[in-house]
Scaffold this active site. Structure first.
Site, mmCIF file in Angstrom:
data_model
loop_
_atom_site.group_PDB
_atom_site.id
_atom_site.type_symbol
_atom_site.label_atom_id
_atom_site.label_comp_id
_atom_site.label_asym_id
_atom_site.label_seq_id
_atom_site.Cartn_x
_atom_site.Cartn_y
_atom_site.Cartn_z
ATOM 1 N N HIS A 306 -9.025 -7.965 -2.419
ATOM 2 C CA HIS A 306 -10.369 -7.314 -3.029
ATOM 3 C C HIS A 306 -10.245 -6.109 -3.821
ATOM 4 O O HIS A 306 -9.003 -5.579 -3.895
ATOM 5 C CB HIS A 306 -10.596 -6.529 -1.426
ATOM 6 N N ASP A 363 -14.635 -12.918 3.624
ATOM 7 C CA ASP A 363 -15.166 -14.283 3.593
ATOM 8 C C ASP A 363 -13.937 -14.979 3.943
ATOM 9 O O ASP A 363 -14.226 -16.449 4.173
ATOM 10 C CB ASP A 363 -15.071 -14.297 1.828
HETATM 11 N N1 ACO Z 1 -4.516 -15.163 -4.628
HETATM 12 C C1 ACO Z 1 -3.469 -14.895 -5.686
HETATM 13 N N2 ACO Z 1 -3.432 -13.950 -6.338
HETATM 14 C C2 ACO Z 1 -4.422 -12.874 -6.398
HETATM 15 C C3 ACO Z 1 -5.459 -12.874 -5.634
HETATM 16 C C4 ACO Z 1 -5.584 -14.142 -4.844
HETATM 17 N N3 ACO Z 1 -6.567 -14.267 -4.013
HETATM 18 N N4 ACO Z 1 -6.205 -11.986 -5.817
HETATM 19 C C5 ACO Z 1 -5.783 -11.277 -6.825
HETATM 20 N N5 ACO Z 1 -4.483 -11.851 -7.111
HETATM 21 C C6 ACO Z 1 -3.446 -11.303 -8.052
HETATM 22 C C7 ACO Z 1 -3.804 -11.327 -9.569
HETATM 23 O O1 ACO Z 1 -3.458 -12.708 -9.929
HETATM 24 C C8 ACO Z 1 -3.269 -10.124 -10.107
HETATM 25 O O2 ACO Z 1 -1.785 -10.468 -10.232
HETATM 26 P P1 ACO Z 1 -0.794 -9.790 -11.483
HETATM 27 O O3 ACO Z 1 -1.241 -8.207 -11.431
HETATM 28 O O4 ACO Z 1 0.518 -10.245 -11.230
HETATM 29 O O5 ACO Z 1 -1.478 -10.681 -12.760
HETATM 30 C C9 ACO Z 1 -3.190 -9.219 -9.074
HETATM 31 O O6 ACO Z 1 -3.507 -9.623 -7.984
HETATM 32 C C10 ACO Z 1 -4.515 -8.488 -9.228
HETATM 33 O O7 ACO Z 1 -5.719 -9.123 -9.365
HETATM 34 P P2 ACO Z 1 -7.174 -8.737 -10.032
HETATM 35 O O8 ACO Z 1 -7.761 -10.192 -10.341
HETATM 36 O O9 ACO Z 1 -6.865 -7.962 -11.332
HETATM 37 O O10 ACO Z 1 -8.039 -7.982 -8.781
HETATM 38 P P3 ACO Z 1 -9.108 -7.634 -8.862
HETATM 39 O O11 ACO Z 1 -9.448 -6.372 -8.121
HETATM 40 O O12 ACO Z 1 -10.019 -7.833 -10.003
HETATM 41 O O13 ACO Z 1 -10.054 -8.789 -7.889
HETATM 42 C C11 ACO Z 1 -10.948 -10.242 -6.500
HETATM 43 C C12 ACO Z 1 -10.213 -8.861 -6.518
HETATM 44 C C13 ACO Z 1 -11.820 -10.770 -7.409
HETATM 45 C C14 ACO Z 1 -11.484 -10.178 -5.073
HETATM 46 C C15 ACO Z 1 -9.476 -11.020 -6.351
HETATM 47 O O14 ACO Z 1 -8.512 -10.655 -5.398
HETATM 48 C C16 ACO Z 1 -9.956 -12.646 -5.730
HETATM 49 O O15 ACO Z 1 -10.070 -13.293 -6.925
HETATM 50 N N6 ACO Z 1 -9.787 -13.092 -4.746
HETATM 51 C C17 ACO Z 1 -10.087 -14.500 -4.207
HETATM 52 C C18 ACO Z 1 -11.830 -14.514 -4.197
HETATM 53 C C19 ACO Z 1 -12.304 -13.994 -2.965
HETATM 54 O O16 ACO Z 1 -11.686 -13.864 -2.046
HETATM 55 N N7 ACO Z 1 -13.458 -13.169 -3.256
HETATM 56 C C20 ACO Z 1 -14.242 -12.402 -2.312
HETATM 57 C C21 ACO Z 1 -13.991 -10.919 -2.388
HETATM 58 S S1 ACO Z 1 -14.920 -10.113 -1.263
HETATM 59 C C22 ACO Z 1 -16.635 -10.044 -1.466
HETATM 60 O O17 ACO Z 1 -16.820 -10.158 -2.592
HETATM 61 C C23 ACO Z 1 -17.424 -10.022 -0.473
#
Ligand code: ACO
Length: 428
Positions: A306, A363
């Protein structure tokens, strides 16, 4: 004494005011930075940028706190209803019994959808995603109903907002019935907001639907947990689009489009698809965990991570309990729940997930609850949208009521080509 931050650029030092929120959050006010220094700030993804001052919702992502108008979401989930929570978000305080009754009557009076709108529904291709249909239909509402006039009285504002809250729920159920090719079920005055939704979805002339109060309670909680989440992607979209002073319906329609994305509200659908893939692959978790950790693989563990929460999402914890309760009550054994629980156990101990502060979000369990309630997978994000409506409405209202309101228009750092001359086509 007012706190200030100092910025030194090109040998000159500038003072920038530091402002503090009611829960101690501090921010550097850079609103005059460009005027004074010629500089802008660069913050892709708005990771460090507060877009507004708001008194609606407080989130502390480090401690896992979520409060609407100061009230912890766990207390609202335990004691409130979705309608009461919607009133709280939109009006800023809990309603008296009289106010709640009036709000419920308005919701009831506005629950029917103009019959001409059925033609819209019926002409969408069968494969159309319900989120696409919903955003178009909400935008179309402006053609059927007036927008809030500039200097409107409270009564008119209330009617427009309850109209939207009520009709979106009716339209969501309607789209499901049309998708199934079944006759429509109209809202009833004697049912509560969530009971009406379940009845409109599942009642049929051949199989009358019996309202189950435990499912009504679960749906209330589901929607309360989704009701607002400060400046997330869809809410920020509602504020940005609304800042052009567009009508409420168009602004909400933009929010619905943003919510559709799998990185945002669409994750509830994506989680169930992922759990299903794990199930069909024999229930083995290791390949999925390995893919999520692989830098060269775009796959992510859906329902994990998140932007704000760096610990357990407090909504996810409540959702998990409700999910357990509903499955028990319906005597359902869902293999996906078992996979979800195992996946959570493995992931929260895994070094990669620990190092990246990746915990289950709302979620992760919501899809399993919706499945148990009989909601079809393509409708999952629509369920989220119904829940998020009070938040979008209250955030839109707050920005419209702000006397210091501004058109939202970010800057950029141009990295394209420098000036060059046009080359006639024959010379290229
Ligand atoms: N699985 C694996 N790795 C992940 C995940 C994940 N679900 N989420 C983040 N990471 C990793 C990224 O690869 C990145 O790694 P790095 O720094 O080694 O390159 C690091 O964690 C940071 O990720 P970002 O994408 O920069 O973080 P951001 O804050 O932008 O992303 C997000 C948040 C989009 C929710 C992300 O965690 C994600 O894609 N999760 C899966 C989708 C999801 O469950 N969305 C629902 C969110 S809740 C809602 O909207 C109600």
């Amino acid at each position: 004494m007012k706190e200030e931050a100092k910025l030194t650029v090109g040998g000159k030092t500038y003072k920038l005011p530091v402002i503090t929120g009611s829960e101690g959050e501090r921010a550097i006010d850079i609103s005059k930075l460009r005027k004074e220094t010629g500089l802008v700030t660069l913050d892709p993804g708005f990771v460090n940028t507060a877009n507004c001052r708001s008194n609606i919702t407080f989130v502390d992502g480090e401690k896992g706190i979520l409060r609407y108008r100061g009230i912890p979401v766990e207390q609202l989930a335990e004691h409130s209803s979705f309608v009461e929570t919607a009133y709280l978000l939109i009006n800023g305080k809990l309603p008296t019994q009289k106010q709640l009754n009036r709000f419920s009557i308005l919701l009831n009076d506005n629950s029917l959808v103009h019959e001409d709108m059925r033609a819209f529904f019926q002409n969408f291709p069968r494969a159309a995603h319900p989120m696409g249909i919903l955003s178009s239909m909400v935008n179309a509402l402006r053609a059927f109903y007036p927008e809030i006039p500039e200097r409107s009285d409270e009564e008119e504002v209330d009617i427009t907002m309850t109209r939207l809250l009520s009709k979106v729920r009716t339209m969501a159920a309607m789209s499901y019935k049309i998708f199934k090719g079944h006759s429509l079920v109209y809202p009833r005055a004697d049912f509560s907001y969530p009971a009406n939704f379940l009845n409109m979805m599942f009642d049929s002339p051949v199989k009358p639907y019996t309202i189950d109060e435990d499912l009504v309670k679960a749906l209330n909680v589901f929607w309360i947990l989704h009701a607002d989440h400060e400046q997330n992607c869809s809410t920020a979209s509602v504020r940005l689009v609304g800042s052009a002073r567009v009508n409420l319906y168009a602004a909400i329609s933009a929010g619905i489009c943003a919510l559709w994305g799998p990185l945002h509200g669409g994750a509830n659908q994506a989680v169930v698809q992922m759990l299903n893939d794990i199930h069909e692959g024999g229930g083995k978790l290791t390949p999925f965990i390995a893919r999520a950790k692989d830098k060269n693989d775009p796959f992510r563990l859906m329902g994990f991570g998140h932007r704000v929460y760096k610990t357990f999402d407090p909504r996810g914890l409540v959702m998990k309990k409700i999910c357990d309760r509903v499955l028990k009550k319906l005597a359902l054994e869902d293999p996906l729940l078992d996979i979800a629980q195992r996946l959570e156990e493995v992931a929260i101990k895994d070094e990669y997930f620990v190092d990246h502060d990746l915990y289950p979000n709302i979620d992760f369990y919501s899809g399993i609850l919706l499945r148990a309630m009989g909601i079809p997978v393509p409708m999952f994000t629509v369920m989220f949208a119904i829940g998020r409506l009070p938040g979008w409405i209250s955030q839109w209202k707050e920005s419209m009521d702000n006397p210091k309101w501004k058109l939202e228009r970010p800057r950029q750092i141009y990295i394209g080509e420098k000036k060059k001359d046009y080359v006639p086509i024959a010379e290229r």
